[in-house]
Design an enzyme around this catalytic site. Sequence first.
Site, short mmCIF file in Angstrom:
data_model
loop_
_atom_site.label_atom_id
_atom_site.label_comp_id
_atom_site.label_asym_id
_atom_site.label_seq_id
_atom_site.Cartn_x
_atom_site.Cartn_y
_atom_site.Cartn_z
N LYS A 14 0.85 -1.21 0.00
CA LYS A 14 0.00 0.00 0.00
C LYS A 14 0.88 1.26 0.00
CE LYS A 14 -2.18 -1.19 3.83
NZ LYS A 14 -1.69 -2.55 4.19
N ARG A 90 -9.65 0.54 8.07
CA ARG A 90 -9.23 -0.82 8.42
C ARG A 90 -10.32 -1.56 9.18
NH1 ARG A 90 -3.37 0.16 8.02
NH2 ARG A 90 -2.25 -1.79 8.21
N ARG A 129 11.77 -6.46 5.38
CA ARG A 129 11.71 -5.04 5.70
C ARG A 129 12.20 -4.79 7.14
NH1 ARG A 129 6.02 -1.90 5.35
NH2 ARG A 129 5.53 -3.30 7.09
N ARG A 135 11.19 -1.09 12.37
CA ARG A 135 9.79 -1.14 12.84
C ARG A 135 9.61 -2.29 13.81
NH1 ARG A 135 5.33 -0.12 8.20
NH2 ARG A 135 4.16 -1.37 9.69
N ARG A 146 -0.81 -9.48 13.05
CA ARG A 146 -1.36 -8.48 12.12
C ARG A 146 -2.15 -9.14 11.00
NH1 ARG A 146 4.05 -5.63 10.69
NH2 ARG A 146 2.82 -4.41 9.22
#
Length: 191
Positions: A14, A90, A129, A135, A146
């Site tokens: 996204k 969401r 990532r 993160r 998630r």
Amino acid sequence: MLNIVIFGPPGSGKGTQSENLIKEYKLAHISTGDLLRKEISTNTQLGALAKSHMDKGELVPDNVIIDMIDSYLDKNFGKIEGVIFDGFPRTVAQAEALKNLLVEYKTKVNVTLNLEVPNEELMARMIERGKTSGRSDDNPETIKARLDVYEKQTKPVLDFYKKEGVVANIKGVGSIEGIFADIKKAVDAAK
Ligand code: B4P
């Protein structure tokens, strides 16, 4: 106005494809994930609340998110030609709130781009990532949570937009440029 929702599971691209959309369509970009991470990095009260949810892979409460979008539209409407909503809505409650807010401004969501990516690929991308992003939610345990939250709380948003007749399914695997070419077709068809 041209309003786009970029939708998909965590790690589906996204944020990546939003960057391409901004360049192509000169739209404002609002990423609720980026806004929340900014609050965390500047140590605000909202940031502390957001972090307590994000580190567990949970969603941040709807009222917090809806207030953020409301105040963004309040400040920026009139100056912008449209918005890319990235990572929002969401939940169905967020989708309903967005619909009502946009009605106030006499506009609507023109297209919801649904990025389809299998779970194994999502897991691999986010682990990769995590090696450089710093993160705290890009680790295998939180990623699993998630993906689970996406299935239970976020996927129903797709039915909401299907009923509105604005969903464009996009295969989210392949080159970033190739995926963007499909996105462009869907957006141009919705304009
Ligand atoms: P977000 O910041 O929205 O993040 P995301 O879903 O993890 O990532 P995205 O899909 O944007 O993936 P990206 O392009 O980076 O959310 C983080 C957290 O914030 C949520 O878990 C939640 O707690 C909270 N939150 C945010 N919004 C909320 C809301 N509305 N309500 C409640 N809570 C909210 O891509 C991922 C990786 O894949 C990148 O490394 C990228 O380089 C790579 N990639 C992209 N496209 C690729 C391709 N085609 N091939 C290979 N790799 C690719």
